[in-house]
Design a protein around this motif. Structure first.
Motif, PDB file in Angstrom:
ATOM      1  N   SER A 298     -14.960 -11.285  -1.670  1.00  0.00           N
ATOM      2  CA  SER A 298     -16.157 -11.129  -0.857  1.00  0.00           C
ATOM      3  C   SER A 298     -16.598  -9.667  -0.908  1.00  0.00           C
ATOM      4  CB  SER A 298     -15.845 -11.518   0.589  1.00  0.00           C
ATOM      5  OG  SER A 298     -14.938 -10.580   1.170  1.00  0.00           O
ATOM      6  N   PRO A 299     -17.832  -9.366  -0.475  1.00  0.00           N
ATOM      7  CA  PRO A 299     -18.258  -7.952  -0.473  1.00  0.00           C
ATOM      8  C   PRO A 299     -17.297  -7.049   0.299  1.00  0.00           C
ATOM      9  CG  PRO A 299     -20.151  -9.382  -0.158  1.00  0.00           C
ATOM     10  CD  PRO A 299     -18.937 -10.268  -0.101  1.00  0.00           C
ATOM     11  N   ALA A 300     -16.807  -7.529   1.425  1.00  0.00           N
ATOM     12  CA  ALA A 300     -15.866  -6.720   2.204  1.00  0.00           C
ATOM     13  C   ALA A 300     -14.567  -6.511   1.438  1.00  0.00           C
ATOM     14  CB  ALA A 300     -15.582  -7.390   3.554  1.00  0.00           C
ATOM     15  N   GLN A 301     -14.128  -7.525   0.703  1.00  0.00           N
ATOM     16  CA  GLN A 301     -12.904  -7.399  -0.082  1.00  0.00           C
ATOM     17  C   GLN A 301     -13.091  -6.458  -1.271  1.00  0.00           C
ATOM     18  OE1 GLN A 301     -12.255 -11.593  -0.764  1.00  0.00           O
ATOM     19  NE2 GLN A 301     -10.657 -11.720   0.810  1.00  0.00           N
ATOM     20  N   TRP A 302     -14.272  -6.500  -1.891  1.00  0.00           N
ATOM     21  CA  TRP A 302     -14.543  -5.551  -2.970  1.00  0.00           C
ATOM     22  C   TRP A 302     -14.452  -4.118  -2.442  1.00  0.00           C
ATOM     23  CZ3 TRP A 302     -13.911  -6.180  -7.766  1.00  0.00           C
ATOM     24  CH2 TRP A 302     -14.315  -7.326  -8.460  1.00  0.00           C
ATOM     25  N   ALA A 303     -15.029  -3.899  -1.259  1.00  0.00           N
ATOM     26  CA  ALA A 303     -14.979  -2.563  -0.666  1.00  0.00           C
ATOM     27  C   ALA A 303     -13.539  -2.150  -0.377  1.00  0.00           C
ATOM     28  CB  ALA A 303     -15.816  -2.529   0.618  1.00  0.00           C
ATOM     29  N   ALA A 304     -12.744  -3.106   0.135  1.00  0.00           N
ATOM     30  CA  ALA A 304     -11.343  -2.801   0.440  1.00  0.00           C
ATOM     31  C   ALA A 304     -10.546  -2.532  -0.836  1.00  0.00           C
ATOM     32  CB  ALA A 304     -10.718  -3.952   1.222  1.00  0.00           C
ATOM     33  N   LEU A 305     -10.801  -3.302  -1.897  1.00  0.00           N
ATOM     34  CA  LEU A 305     -10.105  -3.088  -3.174  1.00  0.00           C
ATOM     35  C   LEU A 305     -10.441  -1.711  -3.747  1.00  0.00           C
ATOM     36  CD1 LEU A 305     -10.605  -6.601  -4.824  1.00  0.00           C
ATOM     37  CD2 LEU A 305      -8.440  -5.629  -4.034  1.00  0.00           C
ATOM     38  N   ALA A 306     -11.713  -1.339  -3.663  1.00  0.00           N
ATOM     39  CA  ALA A 306     -12.109  -0.010  -4.135  1.00  0.00           C
ATOM     40  C   ALA A 306     -11.436   1.075  -3.304  1.00  0.00           C
ATOM     41  CB  ALA A 306     -13.630   0.133  -4.074  1.00  0.00           C
ATOM     42  N   ALA A 307     -11.385   0.847  -1.997  1.00  0.00           N
ATOM     43  CA  ALA A 307     -10.755   1.834  -1.114  1.00  0.00           C
ATOM     44  C   ALA A 307      -9.268   1.985  -1.421  1.00  0.00           C
ATOM     45  CB  ALA A 307     -10.964   1.427   0.346  1.00  0.00           C
ATOM     46  N   ILE A 308      -8.589   0.870  -1.724  1.00  0.00           N
ATOM     47  CA  ILE A 308      -7.159   0.939  -2.052  1.00  0.00           C
ATOM     48  C   ILE A 308      -6.931   1.855  -3.260  1.00  0.00           C
ATOM     49  CG2 ILE A 308      -5.228  -0.385  -3.017  1.00  0.00           C
ATOM     50  CD1 ILE A 308      -6.065  -2.701  -1.199  1.00  0.00           C
ATOM     51  N   GLY A 309      -7.722   1.645  -4.313  1.00  0.00           N
ATOM     52  CA  GLY A 309      -7.555   2.458  -5.507  1.00  0.00           C
ATOM     53  C   GLY A 309      -7.877   3.919  -5.276  1.00  0.00           C
ATOM     54  N   LEU A 310      -8.987   4.197  -4.590  1.00  0.00           N
ATOM     55  CA  LEU A 310      -9.404   5.579  -4.378  1.00  0.00           C
ATOM     56  C   LEU A 310      -8.504   6.293  -3.375  1.00  0.00           C
ATOM     57  CD1 LEU A 310     -13.280   5.074  -4.340  1.00  0.00           C
ATOM     58  CD2 LEU A 310     -11.861   5.948  -6.199  1.00  0.00           C
ATOM     59  N   LEU A 311      -8.060   5.574  -2.343  1.00  0.00           N
ATOM     60  CA  LEU A 311      -7.143   6.186  -1.379  1.00  0.00           C
ATOM     61  C   LEU A 311      -5.801   6.491  -2.031  1.00  0.00           C
ATOM     62  CD1 LEU A 311      -7.816   4.077   1.854  1.00  0.00           C
ATOM     63  CD2 LEU A 311      -8.545   6.424   1.380  1.00  0.00           C
ATOM     64  N   MET A 312      -5.342   5.600  -2.903  1.00  0.00           N
ATOM     65  CA  MET A 312      -4.086   5.856  -3.600  1.00  0.00           C
ATOM     66  C   MET A 312      -4.221   7.094  -4.490  1.00  0.00           C
ATOM     67  SD  MET A 312      -0.955   4.982  -4.059  1.00  0.00           S
ATOM     68  CE  MET A 312      -0.755   3.283  -3.517  1.00  0.00           C
ATOM     69  N   ALA A 313      -5.329   7.198  -5.213  1.00  0.00           N
ATOM     70  CA  ALA A 313      -5.554   8.380  -6.048  1.00  0.00           C
ATOM     71  C   ALA A 313      -5.635   9.641  -5.199  1.00  0.00           C
ATOM     72  CB  ALA A 313      -6.833   8.209  -6.868  1.00  0.00           C
ATOM     73  N   GLY A 314      -6.303   9.559  -4.042  1.00  0.00           N
ATOM     74  CA  GLY A 314      -6.385  10.706  -3.147  1.00  0.00           C
ATOM     75  C   GLY A 314      -5.035  11.105  -2.600  1.00  0.00           C
ATOM     76  N   GLY A 315      -4.219  10.104  -2.248  1.00  0.00           N
ATOM     77  CA  GLY A 315      -2.878  10.394  -1.754  1.00  0.00           C
ATOM     78  C   GLY A 315      -2.025  11.059  -2.808  1.00  0.00           C
ATOM     79  N   GLN A 316      -2.132  10.588  -4.052  1.00  0.00           N
ATOM     80  CA  GLN A 316      -1.394  11.200  -5.159  1.00  0.00           C
ATOM     81  C   GLN A 316      -1.815  12.657  -5.345  1.00  0.00           C
ATOM     82  OE1 GLN A 316      -2.454   8.360  -8.200  1.00  0.00           O
ATOM     83  NE2 GLN A 316      -0.463   7.354  -8.117  1.00  0.00           N
ATOM     84  N   ALA A 317      -3.128  12.911  -5.248  1.00  0.00           N
ATOM     85  CA  ALA A 317      -3.626  14.274  -5.439  1.00  0.00           C
ATOM     86  C   ALA A 317      -3.115  15.211  -4.341  1.00  0.00           C
ATOM     87  CB  ALA A 317      -5.156  14.267  -5.458  1.00  0.00           C
ATOM     88  N   LEU A 318      -3.142  14.759  -3.099  1.00  0.00           N
ATOM     89  CA  LEU A 318      -2.648  15.583  -1.994  1.00  0.00           C
ATOM     90  C   LEU A 318      -1.148  15.837  -2.128  1.00  0.00           C
ATOM     91  CD1 LEU A 318      -4.585  14.064   1.049  1.00  0.00           C
ATOM     92  CD2 LEU A 318      -4.901  16.328   0.038  1.00  0.00           C
ATOM     93  N   ASN A 319      -0.408  14.790  -2.538  1.00  0.00           N
ATOM     94  CA  ASN A 319       1.032  14.956  -2.703  1.00  0.00           C
ATOM     95  C   ASN A 319       1.349  15.966  -3.806  1.00  0.00           C
ATOM     96  OD1 ASN A 319       3.869  13.921  -2.146  1.00  0.00           O
ATOM     97  ND2 ASN A 319       3.695  13.494  -4.327  1.00  0.00           N
ATOM     98  N   LEU A 320       0.627  15.881  -4.917  1.00  0.00           N
ATOM     99  CA  LEU A 320       0.840  16.826  -5.999  1.00  0.00           C
ATOM    100  C   LEU A 320       0.457  18.244  -5.581  1.00  0.00           C
ATOM    101  CD1 LEU A 320      -0.468  14.729  -9.015  1.00  0.00           C
ATOM    102  CD2 LEU A 320       1.896  15.398  -8.576  1.00  0.00           C
ATOM    103  N   ALA A 321      -0.622  18.378  -4.785  1.00  0.00           N
ATOM    104  CA  ALA A 321      -1.032  19.698  -4.307  1.00  0.00           C
ATOM    105  C   ALA A 321       0.054  20.306  -3.424  1.00  0.00           C
ATOM    106  CB  ALA A 321      -2.347  19.594  -3.535  1.00  0.00           C
ATOM    107  N   ALA A 322       0.646  19.484  -2.564  1.00  0.00           N
ATOM    108  CA  ALA A 322       1.725  19.968  -1.706  1.00  0.00           C
ATOM    109  C   ALA A 322       2.935  20.383  -2.530  1.00  0.00           C
ATOM    110  CB  ALA A 322       2.115  18.887  -0.697  1.00  0.00           C
ATOM    111  N   MET A 323       3.254  19.585  -3.563  1.00  0.00           N
ATOM    112  CA  MET A 323       4.408  19.882  -4.391  1.00  0.00           C
ATOM    113  C   MET A 323       4.205  21.177  -5.184  1.00  0.00           C
ATOM    114  SD  MET A 323       6.633  17.559  -3.728  1.00  0.00           S
ATOM    115  CE  MET A 323       7.790  18.055  -4.977  1.00  0.00           C
ATOM    116  N   ARG A 324       2.964  21.461  -5.565  1.00  0.00           N
ATOM    117  CA  ARG A 324       2.695  22.679  -6.323  1.00  0.00           C
ATOM    118  C   ARG A 324       2.821  23.929  -5.454  1.00  0.00           C
ATOM    119  NH1 ARG A 324      -1.531  19.692  -8.904  1.00  0.00           N
ATOM    120  NH2 ARG A 324      -3.026  20.521  -7.412  1.00  0.00           N
ATOM    121  N   GLN A 325       2.609  23.791  -4.158  1.00  0.00           N
ATOM    122  CA  GLN A 325       2.539  24.956  -3.288  1.00  0.00           C
ATOM    123  C   GLN A 325       3.791  25.174  -2.443  1.00  0.00           C
ATOM    124  OE1 GLN A 325      -1.164  25.342  -1.097  1.00  0.00           O
ATOM    125  NE2 GLN A 325      -2.258  24.106  -2.596  1.00  0.00           N
ATOM    126  N   SER A 326       4.790  24.327  -2.601  1.00  0.00           N
ATOM    127  CA  SER A 326       5.998  24.508  -1.801  1.00  0.00           C
ATOM    128  C   SER A 326       7.183  23.894  -2.523  1.00  0.00           C
ATOM    129  CB  SER A 326       5.829  23.853  -0.422  1.00  0.00           C
ATOM    130  OG  SER A 326       6.939  24.114   0.403  1.00  0.00           O
TER     131      SER A 326
END
Length: 296
Positions: A208-236
């Motif tokens: 459904s449209p709501a599910q498409w939005a949630a699926l997109a959010a899952i992928g983008l949030l996961m990528a964002g979480g990976q980026a923040l985790n890598l940024a933290a690892m680089r600085q400490s």
């Protein structure tokens, strides 16, 4: 000049954000898998969203930053991707069938499986302290499996996810010795998308449209979480960053209560506390001896 406290505060903020995003992906997967956003979709569909939209986001970053790419170790990437895809698919199946904090806590057994697999695959020697930490974590998992009650089949799915992610970490250790984190993320999510598409076609159902939005959010949030985790690892130091990953459990409990009105019972709290104590000790010992980044 930036003070040490300001520097550490930024690292902590990165990890709080990363763990919140990781927990949010599980929350959205649970909403999709339980029919909260329309007819329930199978976990294979959720995994497709996680990899496809994450790949799209990371590809945009690579196109803008134009980092230097080297020749990938395709066989190692394939092994890592299969384990990662299998682990996240099992995890998505688990969170749709059991309390989010329980599934999240059981997934924290992955360092235990990594330690055990590193003995035959990487030739590592395991000292008594690490075996003790692993035993504590396994006791916590046994509590969460609730052997006195009817065994939750979903808990076995979460256990399988932890095992797959533990093996995935072995491949990640091999890759990080030769390739940059952004290249690893790009190749992993590209290969994961191909695998996820092939698997999802077997159970395809139009979201459904709501599910498409949630699926997109899952992928983008996961990528964002990976980026923040890598940024933290680089600085400490990794030994400083690693314990904050267990904030994912706090986020998961909060989300489950806020969205689904579910509070952890005494068994869940005790089991999670024991498991996190053992797994946390194991991760701390491992990262203190051999600092490395974490790429989920």
């Amino acid at each position: 000049m930036e003070t040490s406290s300001e520097h550490r505060g930024r690292v902590v903020a990165f990890m709080i954000g990363a763990t919140g995003l990781f927990a949010a992906t599980s929350l959205l997967a649970k909403a999709i898998g339980t029919g909260a956003l329309g007819p329930a979709l199978p976990p294979l569909m959720v995994s497709l969203g996680r990899f496809a939209f994450a790949f799209a986001g990371i590809a945009v970053v690579v196109a803008l930053m134009r980092p230097r790419l080297t020749r990938p170790r395709w066989s190692t990437h394939l092994g890592r991707t299969i384990c990662g895809w299998g682990g996240i698919t099992l995890m998505f199946a688990a969170v749709a069938r059991m309390p989010l904090p329980d599934a999240t806590a059981i997934s924290f057994l992955s360092p235990v499986f990594t330690m055990m697999l590193a003995i035959p695959l990487l030739g590592e020697r395991v000292r008594p302290v690490r075996w003790t930490a692993a035993a504590i974590a396994l006791i916590g998992a046994a509590i969460l499996l609730r052997p006195g009650d009817a065994l939750q089949p979903a808990a076995l799915l979460a256990l399988g996810a932890a095992c797959a992610m533990g093996l995935e970490a072995i491949f990640i250790k091999r890759l990080t010795r030769r390739e940059a984190p952004l290249q690893i993320l790009l190749v992993n999510n590209g290969m994961g998308t191909a695998i996820a598409v092939a698997a999802a076609l077997m159970v395809w159902a139009m979201p459904s449209p709501a599910q498409w939005a949630a699926l997109a959010a899952i992928g983008l949030l996961m990528a964002g979480g990976q980026a923040l985790n890598l940024a933290a690892m680089r600085q400490s130091d990794a030994s400083f960053v690693a314990p904050f990953f267990y904030l994912t459990l706090v986020w998961a409990a909060g989300f489950d209560q806020w969205v689904f009105g579910l509070l952890p019972d005494a068994v869940s709290v005790i089991g999670a506390a024991v498991l996190v104590s053992g797994a946390g000790l194991l991760v701390w010992r491992d990262r203190a001896r051999r600092p490395q980044g974490f790429i989920r």
